[in-house]
Scaffold this active site. Structure first.
Site, mmCIF file in Angstrom:
data_model
loop_
_atom_site.group_PDB
_atom_site.id
_atom_site.type_symbol
_atom_site.label_atom_id
_atom_site.label_comp_id
_atom_site.label_asym_id
_atom_site.label_seq_id
_atom_site.Cartn_x
_atom_site.Cartn_y
_atom_site.Cartn_z
ATOM 1 N N ASP A 103 0.831 -1.191 0.091
ATOM 2 C CA ASP A 103 0.024 0.006 0.125
ATOM 3 C C ASP A 103 0.755 1.364 0.048
ATOM 4 O OD1 ASP A 103 0.905 -0.470 2.499
ATOM 5 O OD2 ASP A 103 -0.822 -0.138 3.583
ATOM 6 N N ILE A 104 1.733 1.263 0.847
ATOM 7 C CA ILE A 104 2.767 2.444 1.156
ATOM 8 C C ILE A 104 3.906 2.209 1.720
ATOM 9 C CG2 ILE A 104 1.714 2.698 3.365
ATOM 10 C CD1 ILE A 104 1.737 5.869 2.594
ATOM 11 N N ASP A 106 7.024 4.000 3.655
ATOM 12 C CA ASP A 106 7.220 5.172 4.413
ATOM 13 C C ASP A 106 8.642 5.029 5.014
ATOM 14 O OD1 ASP A 106 6.067 7.244 6.178
ATOM 15 O OD2 ASP A 106 5.944 5.874 7.801
ATOM 16 N N THR A 107 8.977 4.678 6.075
ATOM 17 C CA THR A 107 10.541 4.484 6.427
ATOM 18 C C THR A 107 11.060 3.617 5.559
ATOM 19 O OG1 THR A 107 10.057 2.690 7.753
ATOM 20 C CG2 THR A 107 9.888 4.680 8.542
ATOM 21 N N GLY A 108 10.610 2.737 4.922
ATOM 22 C CA GLY A 108 11.241 1.641 3.913
ATOM 23 C C GLY A 108 11.642 0.443 4.649
ATOM 24 N N ASP A 163 -5.510 2.325 6.885
ATOM 25 C CA ASP A 163 -6.342 2.605 8.155
ATOM 26 C C ASP A 163 -5.904 3.453 9.080
ATOM 27 O OD1 ASP A 163 -4.153 0.908 9.261
ATOM 28 O OD2 ASP A 163 -5.418 0.652 11.001
HETATM 29 P P1 5GP Z 1 7.414 1.297 6.494
HETATM 30 O O1 5GP Z 1 7.919 0.199 6.921
HETATM 31 O O2 5GP Z 1 7.936 1.853 5.057
HETATM 32 O O3 5GP Z 1 7.891 2.536 7.357
HETATM 33 O O4 5GP Z 1 5.573 1.467 6.456
HETATM 34 C C1 5GP Z 1 5.088 0.587 5.611
HETATM 35 C C2 5GP Z 1 3.669 0.464 6.423
HETATM 36 O O5 5GP Z 1 3.271 1.351 7.396
HETATM 37 C C3 5GP Z 1 2.808 0.510 5.528
HETATM 38 O O6 5GP Z 1 2.312 -0.967 4.695
HETATM 39 C C4 5GP Z 1 1.663 0.884 6.164
HETATM 40 O O7 5GP Z 1 0.749 -0.205 6.607
HETATM 41 C C5 5GP Z 1 1.945 1.681 7.136
HETATM 42 N N1 5GP Z 1 1.755 3.190 7.111
HETATM 43 C C6 5GP Z 1 2.894 3.999 6.403
HETATM 44 N N2 5GP Z 1 2.703 5.273 6.212
HETATM 45 C C7 5GP Z 1 1.293 5.195 6.560
HETATM 46 C C8 5GP Z 1 0.389 6.212 6.193
HETATM 47 O O8 5GP Z 1 0.471 7.440 6.193
HETATM 48 N N3 5GP Z 1 -1.012 5.885 6.797
HETATM 49 C C9 5GP Z 1 -1.466 4.545 6.854
HETATM 50 N N4 5GP Z 1 -2.487 4.232 6.919
HETATM 51 N N5 5GP Z 1 -0.605 3.830 7.142
HETATM 52 C C10 5GP Z 1 0.841 4.008 6.711
#
Ligand code: 5GP
Length: 178
Positions: A103-104, A106-108, A163
């Protein structure tokens, strides 16, 4: 609706359903070309990626397989940095062309972790496909993302699978915190 509240927090409309659908159709055109005759395995990352994968896959017209992995690293609006994996990757990824559908990013942290796990299976190739990418929120160096629907600023977003503490996944559009 341009403004909504979830858990007493205000969000404003950011990406509407039409824009999302159009972008997904374009991504699918590219994937159909890139993976012709490769029978790729799409691995959807749950929970957030379920709507994106469902809509994307309906536009894929080459033979392909679909699997899911369920992970979580978020509590409220903050990434916890530890990845909880509730069900595992399929074991038959050796020599397969794998496309991780997120879905997204963010930090990677999540995507890096998953790419490494997939690589342990000795696949023929690993690609990443994400609906949203927040380049300014990256905390880890990541392999370049292969397919990105939208690059967005680092605000918290909900809707279309994403969510806020359990709520908002069913929204057709994507909203961002104000
Ligand atoms: P990462 O591991 O890259 O920090 O984050 C990935 C996961 O964090 C995503 O799969 C998602 O579930 C959650 N996440 C990151 N940013 C957002 C955001 O802006 N909104 C929501 N709802 N979830 C996020």
């Amino acid at each position: 609706m341009d403004r909504i509240e979830i858990h007493q927090k205000a969000f404003e409309l950011f990406l509407d359903a039409d824009a999302i659908a159009k972008r997904i159709r374009l991504l699918a055109v590219q994937l159909n070309l890139d993976y012709e005759n490769k029978i790729p395995v799409f691995v959807g990352v749950l929970n957030g990626g379920f709507l994106f994968l469902a809509d994307l896959i309906k536009e894929i017209n080459i033979p392909c397989e679909i699997e899911f992995i369920k992970v979580s690293s978020y509590k409220g609006q903050e990434s916890t940095g530890t990845l909880r994996q509730s069900f595992a990757l399929p074991t038959n990824l050796q020599n397969r062309h794998v496309i991780l559908v997120e879905d997204i990013v963010d930090t990677g942290f999540t995507i890096n972790n998953l790419v490494n796990k997939v690589k342990e299976h000795k696949p023929a190739s690993v690609a990443t496909c994400t609906l949203l990418f927040k380049p300014d929120a990256l905390k880890e160096k990541i392999d370049p993302l292969t397919y990105i629907a939208f690059e967005i600023p680092p605000a918290f977003v909900v809707g279309y699978g994403l969510d806020f503490d359990g709520l908002g996944r069913n929204l057709k559009d994507i909203y961002r915190a104000v």
